[in-house]
Each structure stands twice: as C-alpha cells, then as structure tokens.
Design a protein around this motif. Sequence first.
Motif, PDB file in Angstrom:
ATOM      1  N   CYS A  39      12.750   9.224 -46.345  1.00  4.93           N
ATOM      2  CA  CYS A  39      12.062   8.057 -45.812  1.00  4.93           C
ATOM      3  C   CYS A  39      10.745   7.907 -46.569  1.00  4.93           C
ATOM      4  CB  CYS A  39      11.810   8.255 -44.325  1.00  4.93           C
ATOM      5  SG  CYS A  39      10.773   6.981 -43.578  1.00  4.93           S
ATOM      6  N   GLN A  56      19.724   3.746 -40.137  1.00  4.10           N
ATOM      7  CA  GLN A  56      19.255   2.568 -39.395  1.00  4.10           C
ATOM      8  C   GLN A  56      18.665   2.991 -38.058  1.00  4.10           C
ATOM      9  OE1 GLN A  56      19.230  -0.732 -40.523  1.00  4.10           O
ATOM     10  NE2 GLN A  56      17.911  -0.933 -38.740  1.00  4.10           N
ATOM     11  N   GLN A  57      19.243   3.987 -37.429  1.00  2.00           N
ATOM     12  CA  GLN A  57      18.714   4.515 -36.174  1.00  2.00           C
ATOM     13  C   GLN A  57      17.310   5.083 -36.394  1.00  2.00           C
ATOM     14  OE1 GLN A  57      20.975   7.794 -34.612  1.00  2.00           O
ATOM     15  NE2 GLN A  57      20.096   7.587 -32.569  1.00  2.00           N
ATOM     16  N   HIS A  58      17.092   5.757 -37.512  1.00  9.60           N
ATOM     17  CA  HIS A  58      15.769   6.289 -37.836  1.00  9.60           C
ATOM     18  C   HIS A  58      14.764   5.150 -37.996  1.00  9.60           C
ATOM     19  CE1 HIS A  58      12.634   8.728 -39.720  1.00  9.60           C
ATOM     20  NE2 HIS A  58      12.566   7.790 -40.671  1.00  9.60           N
ATOM     21  N   ASP A  60      14.910   2.110 -36.713  1.00  7.36           N
ATOM     22  CA  ASP A  60      14.665   1.465 -35.410  1.00  7.36           C
ATOM     23  C   ASP A  60      13.793   2.322 -34.506  1.00  7.36           C
ATOM     24  OD1 ASP A  60      16.241  -0.607 -36.297  1.00  7.36           O
ATOM     25  OD2 ASP A  60      18.044   0.079 -35.230  1.00  7.36           O
ATOM     26  N   ALA A  61      14.017   3.632 -34.516  1.00 13.46           N
ATOM     27  CA  ALA A  61      13.291   4.526 -33.609  1.00 13.46           C
ATOM     28  C   ALA A  61      11.885   4.845 -34.099  1.00 13.46           C
ATOM     29  CB  ALA A  61      14.083   5.827 -33.422  1.00 13.46           C
ATOM     30  N   ARG A  62      11.717   5.060 -35.383  1.00 11.66           N
ATOM     31  CA  ARG A  62      10.439   5.533 -35.896  1.00 11.66           C
ATOM     32  C   ARG A  62       9.570   4.440 -36.515  1.00 11.66           C
ATOM     33  NH1 ARG A  62      10.548  11.405 -36.369  1.00 11.66           N
ATOM     34  NH2 ARG A  62      11.999  11.902 -34.712  1.00 11.66           N
ATOM     35  N   HIS A  63      10.212   3.443 -37.089  1.00 10.83           N
ATOM     36  CA  HIS A  63       9.455   2.446 -37.853  1.00 10.83           C
ATOM     37  C   HIS A  63       9.866   1.028 -37.443  1.00 10.83           C
ATOM     38  CE1 HIS A  63       8.480   5.967 -40.203  1.00 10.83           C
ATOM     39  NE2 HIS A  63       9.739   6.121 -40.543  1.00 10.83           N
ATOM     40  N   SER A  64       9.835   0.769 -36.135  1.00  8.90           N
ATOM     41  CA  SER A  64      10.238  -0.556 -35.662  1.00  8.90           C
ATOM     42  C   SER A  64       9.332  -1.615 -36.290  1.00  8.90           C
ATOM     43  CB  SER A  64      10.172  -0.623 -34.132  1.00  8.90           C
ATOM     44  OG  SER A  64       8.860  -0.370 -33.702  1.00  8.90           O
TER      45      SER A  64
END
Length: 78
Positions: A39, A56-58, A60-64
Amino acid sequence: MGGGNGAKSQQKRERNAKEAGKEPKSQLKSNAAAQSIQCDICKQTFQSTAKLPLLQQHVDARHSGKDFSTVFPKFVAA
C-alpha cells in the motif's frame, strides 16, 4: 504376542538423534519474500497472491475516500 513399547521407544530415540543434526526448516524468509504488494499510503504489505477483493477491502477499511489506483498504483489484476 507383539513386542513391547521398548522397541518403539528405541526406534523413536534413534530417529530423533538423526534429526537432531538437521537444521529446522522455516518459511519465514520465503513468506517475507512473497510480500510483494504494498500500500503506497500506509506501507502495509500483502502477499503476491492477494486478489482484488482483499485489496479493495483494505482500501475501504483503512483509506476510505481514496481511489484504489491511488492506494495500489502498481497492482495489475492477473
């Protein structure tokens, strides 16, 4: 009737004595080498086998609010 456990114990002692001279096998180095996706924002690494949904989950969760291509600009879906 069958032999006692003494023979089995002796075989196990002999087997363990042979294996004592060998180096333990660890996957830590190979696992670290497989961490090829990174990342660009938080520098978290992912294995090269990571698929788009996990990344994509990373995002959405960390860098919305960030775009996927901004977070992982080098990622190419296989």
